[in-house]
Scaffold this motif. Structure first.
Motif, PDB file in Angstrom:
ATOM      1  N   HIS A  72      42.039  47.982  35.138  1.00 24.64           N
ATOM      2  CA  HIS A  72      41.364  48.007  36.433  1.00 24.64           C
ATOM      3  C   HIS A  72      40.014  47.292  36.339  1.00 24.64           C
ATOM      4  N   VAL A  73      39.634  46.622  37.401  1.00 23.12           N
ATOM      5  CA  VAL A  73      38.306  46.015  37.496  1.00 23.12           C
ATOM      6  C   VAL A  73      37.492  46.869  38.467  1.00 23.12           C
ATOM      7  N   TRP A  74      36.306  47.239  38.047  1.00 20.73           N
ATOM      8  CA  TRP A  74      35.459  48.190  38.767  1.00 20.73           C
ATOM      9  C   TRP A  74      34.360  47.471  39.542  1.00 20.73           C
ATOM     10  N   GLN A  75      33.930  48.093  40.638  1.00 19.38           N
ATOM     11  CA  GLN A  75      32.719  47.660  41.327  1.00 19.38           C
ATOM     12  C   GLN A  75      31.740  48.815  41.227  1.00 19.38           C
ATOM     13  N   VAL A  76      30.764  48.684  40.350  1.00 14.90           N
ATOM     14  CA  VAL A  76      29.799  49.740  40.085  1.00 14.90           C
ATOM     15  C   VAL A  76      28.562  49.498  40.940  1.00 14.90           C
ATOM     16  N   SER A  77      28.041  50.566  41.544  1.00 10.28           N
ATOM     17  CA  SER A  77      26.848  50.456  42.385  1.00 10.28           C
ATOM     18  C   SER A  77      25.959  51.670  42.206  1.00 10.28           C
ATOM     19  N   TYR A  78      24.663  51.439  42.242  1.00  8.61           N
ATOM     20  CA  TYR A  78      23.703  52.539  42.351  1.00  8.61           C
ATOM     21  C   TYR A  78      23.604  52.878  43.831  1.00  8.61           C
ATOM     22  N   MET A  79      23.786  54.143  44.164  1.00  2.00           N
ATOM     23  CA  MET A  79      23.789  54.550  45.567  1.00  2.00           C
ATOM     24  C   MET A  79      22.600  55.465  45.863  1.00  2.00           C
ATOM     25  N   MET A  80      22.189  55.438  47.148  1.00  2.00           N
ATOM     26  CA  MET A  80      21.127  56.312  47.632  1.00  2.00           C
ATOM     27  C   MET A  80      21.414  56.606  49.097  1.00  2.00           C
ATOM     28  N   ASN A  81      21.578  57.855  49.446  1.00  2.11           N
ATOM     29  CA  ASN A  81      21.851  58.266  50.828  1.00  2.11           C
ATOM     30  C   ASN A  81      23.054  57.535  51.421  1.00  2.11           C
ATOM     31  N   GLY A  82      24.100  57.369  50.625  1.00  5.44           N
ATOM     32  CA  GLY A  82      25.336  56.766  51.113  1.00  5.44           C
ATOM     33  C   GLY A  82      25.326  55.248  51.210  1.00  5.44           C
ATOM     34  N   ALA A  83      24.301  54.600  50.700  1.00  5.12           N
ATOM     35  CA  ALA A  83      24.204  53.137  50.755  1.00  5.12           C
ATOM     36  C   ALA A  83      23.697  52.630  49.400  1.00  5.12           C
ATOM     37  N   PRO A  84      23.916  51.349  49.104  1.00  2.00           N
ATOM     38  CA  PRO A  84      23.374  50.813  47.851  1.00  2.00           C
ATOM     39  C   PRO A  84      21.858  50.978  47.771  1.00  2.00           C
ATOM     40  N   ASN A  85      21.371  51.375  46.600  1.00  2.00           N
ATOM     41  CA  ASN A  85      19.937  51.561  46.387  1.00  2.00           C
ATOM     42  C   ASN A  85      19.280  50.186  46.265  1.00  2.00           C
ATOM     43  N   PRO A  86      18.368  49.833  47.185  1.00  2.00           N
ATOM     44  CA  PRO A  86      17.766  48.493  47.179  1.00  2.00           C
ATOM     45  C   PRO A  86      16.796  48.265  46.024  1.00  2.00           C
ATOM     46  N   ASN A  87      16.439  49.321  45.297  1.00  2.14           N
ATOM     47  CA  ASN A  87      15.470  49.197  44.210  1.00  2.14           C
ATOM     48  C   ASN A  87      16.103  49.215  42.823  1.00  2.14           C
ATOM     49  N   MET A  88      17.411  49.135  42.788  1.00  9.15           N
ATOM     50  CA  MET A  88      18.130  49.089  41.516  1.00  9.15           C
ATOM     51  C   MET A  88      18.949  47.804  41.479  1.00  9.15           C
ATOM     52  N   ASN A  89      19.186  47.284  40.267  1.00 14.97           N
ATOM     53  CA  ASN A  89      19.951  46.046  40.157  1.00 14.97           C
ATOM     54  C   ASN A  89      21.389  46.256  40.622  1.00 14.97           C
ATOM     55  N   VAL A  90      22.018  45.175  41.001  1.00  8.72           N
ATOM     56  CA  VAL A  90      23.423  45.222  41.398  1.00  8.72           C
ATOM     57  C   VAL A  90      24.270  44.647  40.270  1.00  8.72           C
ATOM     58  N   PHE A  91      25.550  44.942  40.330  1.00  8.03           N
ATOM     59  CA  PHE A  91      26.482  44.502  39.303  1.00  8.03           C
ATOM     60  C   PHE A  91      27.576  43.662  39.931  1.00  8.03           C
TER      61      PHE A  91
END
Length: 147
Positions: A72-91
């Motif tokens: 499987h190929v994953w899409q990992v995200s840092y989340m905050m309040n149900g949305a991507p956290n804008p202050n963390m890097n994306v993958f």
């Protein structure tokens, strides 16, 4: 050296260090570590279920014809309040390349519940992105820190 002679003809100095430092684009690896401390056997069973799911989806599937279906190929995200956290890097999309489990790490002895489940389980997940991160990826990122 031909590069040095060419550079001197133009009034420049050739810097060989650039060639030594950059060998081409590479995919990035990243990891996460989680420590589970179940309070009872039911929570301990959930820990085992979580670990097993990660192991299942990180392994190839045998198609019984000499071929394998890729993991499987994953899409990992840092989340905050149900949305991507804008202050963390994306993958970028990533393969889970290693699932390492350590029971009762840092303890002087092995301890378990009555059913044999350890009282402390640490899971380390190692991912490798499937695409190279480019300058344009950082420029076009919708978060505050890029990839």
């Amino acid at each position: 050296q031909p590069n040095q002679l060419l550079a001197l003809q133009r009034g420049q100095i050739f810097n060989p260090n650039v060639e030594l430092l950059y060998n081409g684009p590479r995919v990035r690896g990243f990891s996460f570590s989680f420590t589970f401390v179940p309070k009872n056997p039911a929570e301990a069973e959930e820990v085992n279920n979580i670990i097993k799911e990660f192991k299942i989806w990180s392994a190839p599937e045998n198609l019984d014809n000499g071929m394998f279906k890729v993991p499987h190929v994953w899409q990992v995200s840092y989340m905050m309040n149900g949305a991507p956290n804008p202050n963390m890097n994306v993958f970028k999309r990533a393969a889970l390349t290693d699932v390492a489990v350590q029971n009762n790490s840092g303890m002087n002895m092995h301890m378990s519940f009555d059913d044999g489940m350890p009282i402390l389980t640490t899971v380390s997940l190692n991912f490798t992105e499937v695409d190279v991160i480019t300058r344009n990826d950082h420029r076009s990122a919708t978060n505050n820190v890029g990839f």
